[in-house]
Enzyme design. Structure first.
Site, mmCIF file in Angstrom:
data_model
loop_
_atom_site.group_PDB
_atom_site.id
_atom_site.type_symbol
_atom_site.label_atom_id
_atom_site.label_comp_id
_atom_site.label_asym_id
_atom_site.label_seq_id
_atom_site.Cartn_x
_atom_site.Cartn_y
_atom_site.Cartn_z
ATOM 1 N N ASP A 191 0.874 -1.156 0.000
ATOM 2 C CA ASP A 191 0.000 0.000 0.000
ATOM 3 C C ASP A 191 0.923 1.221 0.000
ATOM 4 O OD1 ASP A 191 -2.483 1.472 0.512
ATOM 5 O OD2 ASP A 191 -1.581 1.864 2.460
ATOM 6 N N ASP A 206 -1.371 -0.535 5.928
ATOM 7 C CA ASP A 206 -1.458 0.072 7.255
ATOM 8 C C ASP A 206 -2.812 -0.195 7.908
ATOM 9 O OD1 ASP A 206 -2.974 1.644 5.648
ATOM 10 O OD2 ASP A 206 -2.088 3.552 6.244
ATOM 11 N N ASP A 260 -7.111 -0.755 3.544
ATOM 12 C CA ASP A 260 -6.705 -1.956 2.815
ATOM 13 C C ASP A 260 -6.935 -3.202 3.657
ATOM 14 O OD1 ASP A 260 -4.738 -1.558 4.712
ATOM 15 O OD2 ASP A 260 -3.350 -0.670 3.273
HETATM 16 N N1 LIG Z 1 -10.909 12.436 4.421
HETATM 17 C C1 LIG Z 1 -10.504 12.721 3.190
HETATM 18 N N2 LIG Z 1 -10.249 13.977 2.835
HETATM 19 C C2 LIG Z 1 -9.835 14.296 1.603
HETATM 20 N N3 LIG Z 1 -9.661 13.416 0.626
HETATM 21 C C3 LIG Z 1 -9.908 12.147 0.883
HETATM 22 C C4 LIG Z 1 -10.331 11.714 2.186
HETATM 23 N N4 LIG Z 1 -10.498 10.395 2.133
HETATM 24 C C5 LIG Z 1 -10.162 10.021 0.898
HETATM 25 N N5 LIG Z 1 -9.812 11.066 0.128
HETATM 26 C C6 LIG Z 1 -9.434 11.061 -1.290
HETATM 27 O O1 LIG Z 1 -9.540 9.745 -1.788
HETATM 28 C C7 LIG Z 1 -8.310 9.304 -2.311
HETATM 29 C C8 LIG Z 1 -8.106 7.865 -1.961
HETATM 30 O O2 LIG Z 1 -8.044 7.729 -0.577
HETATM 31 P P1 LIG Z 1 -7.506 6.420 0.088
HETATM 32 O O3 LIG Z 1 -7.627 6.634 1.553
HETATM 33 O O4 LIG Z 1 -8.174 5.257 -0.516
HETATM 34 O O5 LIG Z 1 -6.014 6.341 -0.371
HETATM 35 P P2 LIG Z 1 -4.731 7.212 -0.079
HETATM 36 O O6 LIG Z 1 -4.764 7.748 1.304
HETATM 37 O O7 LIG Z 1 -4.531 8.187 -1.145
HETATM 38 O O8 LIG Z 1 -3.539 6.203 -0.231
HETATM 39 P P3 LIG Z 1 -3.359 4.631 -0.048
HETATM 40 O O9 LIG Z 1 -4.381 3.993 -0.860
HETATM 41 O O10 LIG Z 1 -1.996 4.426 -0.604
HETATM 42 O O11 LIG Z 1 -3.424 4.341 1.408
HETATM 43 C C9 LIG Z 1 -7.268 10.209 -1.705
HETATM 44 O O12 LIG Z 1 -6.163 10.349 -2.558
HETATM 45 C C10 LIG Z 1 -8.034 11.510 -1.558
HETATM 46 O O13 LIG Z 1 -7.992 12.226 -2.742
#
Ligand SMILES: Nc1ncnc2c1ncn2[C@@H]1O[C@H](COP(=O)(O)OP(=O)(O)OP(=O)(O)O)[C@@H](O)[C@H]1O
Ligand SMILES: [Cu+]
Length: 453
Positions: free
Chosen positions: A133, A341, A345
């Site tokens: 991830d 983490d 995922d």
């Molecule tokens: N609370 C939030 N505030 C702002 N944007 C969010 C939020 N939650 C999700 N997003 C948006 O959704 C996208 C995907 O989020 P997700 O949590 O799935 O992955 P990530 O944090 O980018 O990374 P990874 O998948 O590697 O853990 C983010 O890149 C962001 O643009």
């Protein structure tokens, strides 16, 4: 709610009902203890062999007794039969696996690696694909706001976004709230708050409908992607030069219109490259992320991962896992290790052949992974992989030692050449030999101790 629970959506009020040994954390500890008793497949095979071995030996002892009755006194024949039983006692064989597993998982625990299911050490040692991830795993998971752009004043955008994000636990949310705090902006109260994992947050702030999140999330609220005629100011795909081009982007929509965006910069873990390199010697390395293409490409390039998938929702990460597994592996299917983490995922972590969770700060990941890295370093993933290989080798050596001992001594005993007292000592010695070999694991547990802070 459990101790170490992580709130993904909304806010909560909680009352403490239990503490100490009744918490989830205490249960974790007992899980580890149970894991030390769980067996790798190799032990199950040994058990199956032992099922034939024991009656076989009993038979052999009886036959020996009958044969020696012809030439010796009953007392002598009993002595010889006893010697057969004593040398054949498979205690060293039975000890071979659990002792190595016990020592290996004990060593791991001391180094900050919780192995919840020791049976998976064998699977881990044979893994041929590794799926990482991005946020919080390859990166430190503490992004920082690196820019604010849009039609609205930056401070205003930040304040509105921070108001919503103060109710979210997403790392981006925390970064935005932190930045607002640094600039001494007061978050406003939020009504009708919603959060969708992997997408973003939305709610009503000061009478305005504010949407904060990915481009897809804004689109779900009817806010179009970049339109050069309506708002030439913000094109997330081309905006940002140099360093900023690989930053993550959080879009802000206000009252149905795109208002601006906040850039976030994530830092690669110092040991990410080293870890990826170590693991790629054993199989394919992949990266999966919910983040946009560019940010993913930047982190992928920095970490040395070529196989990168971006823009994945949590359930799509699960699909990618299945896809990687279906690829050509050594035994038809690949054995996939997922390293995450536990934030977005968990499904993939649970579905992987071995799920390794980075518990950086959040005890919540404890629940998800088969193996949990509480030590906080990514390189510990490579270390536990190496440890798994070494443990399996150690087990095989132990089994060989025990079998060689039995194979050599039983014929001697049956021929009446072994004193029962010597057989007794021999049995103890063979067990000691096995324990001694297993103890060697302690010294080699984490190889050369490189990269220790
Ligand atoms: N609370 C939030 N505030 C702002 N944007 C969010 C939020 N939650 C999700 N997003 C948006 O959704 C996208 C995907 O989020 P997700 O949590 O799935 O992955 P990530 O944090 O980018 O990374 P990874 O998948 O590697 O853990 C983010 O890149 C962001 O643009
Ligand atoms: Cu024994």
């Amino acid at each position: 709610m459990y101790a170490g629970t992580r709130l993904v959506g909304g806010s909560a009020r909680l009352r403490i009902e239990r503490s100490g040994t009744l918490t989830r954390l205490a249960k974790m500890i007992s899980l580890v203890e149970a894991a030390q008793l769980s067996k790798p497949q190799i032990a199950r095979r040994v058990d199956r062999i032992a099922a034939y071995f024991v009656p076989g030996i009993l038979l052999l002892a009886i036959v020996t007794f009958i044969v020696h009755m012809r030439t010796a006194t009953t007392g002598e024949a009993v002595g010889i039969a006893m010697a057969v039983l004593l040398t054949a006692c498979p205690c060293a064989l039975g000890l071979a696996t659990p002792i190595s597993v016990l020592i290996a998982s004990g060593m791991a625990l001391k180094a900050g690696i919780v192995i919840k299911d020791a049976g998976l050490l064998e699977t881990l040692s044979r893994a041929d694909a590794f799926l990482f991830d991005k946020s919080g795993t390859l990166t430190y998971g503490r992004p920082a706001v690196s820019g604010i752009e849009g039609d609205w004043p930056p401070e205003q955008l930040l304040r509105l976004a921070a108001s919503l994000e103060s109710m979210s636990a997403h790392p981006f949310a925390q970064a935005i709230v932190r930045e607002a705090g640094v600039r001494e902006l007061r978050p406003a109260p939020v009504e009708r708050f919603v959060e969708r994992p992997g997408m973003g947050v939305a709610g009503t702030v000061e009478g305005m409908r504010v949407v904060v999140g990915s481009a897809a999330w804004l689109e779900a609220y009817g806010i179009r992607r970049f339109d050069p005629i309506i708002d030439p100011m913000i094109d997330p795909m081309t905006a940002g030069k140099g360093e900023a081009a690989g930053d993550s982007v959080v879009h802000i929509g206000i009252n149905g219109r795109r208002a601006g965006l906040i850039r976030l910069h994530e830092q690669l873990r110092e040991d990410a490259g080293r870890t990826v390199r170590a693991l790629s010697a054993h199989g394919e390395v992949w990266m999966a992320t919910g983040d946009r293409e560019r940010a993913a490409a930047r982190i992928g390039a920095l970490a040395g991962i070529r196989r990168v998938r971006a823009g994945l929702l949590p359930e799509q990460k699960l699909n990618l896992l299945r896809e990687v597994r279906a690829g050509k592996g050594r035994a038809g299917k690949r054995r996939v290790v997922m390293i995450g983490d536990g934030a977005n995922d968990s499904a993939a972590l649970a579905a992987a052949d071995v799920g390794i969770a980075m518990a950086s700060g959040h005890a919540a990941a404890l629940e998800t992974g088969d193996i949990v890295i509480v030590g906080g370093r990514l390189s510990q993933v490579a270390e536990v992989h190496a440890l798994a290989g070494r443990t399996m080798r150690n087990i095989r050596q132990n089994l060989l030692l025990a079998l060689v001992y039995n194979a050599a001594m039983i014929p001697l005993a049956a021929a009446g050449l072994l004193d029962p007292r010597l057989a007794c000592i021999g049995m103890a010695l063979s067990s000691l030999l096995v324990v001694g070999n297993a103890v060697r694991l302690r010294r080699t547990a984490f190889g050369r101790r490189t990269g220790r802070p």
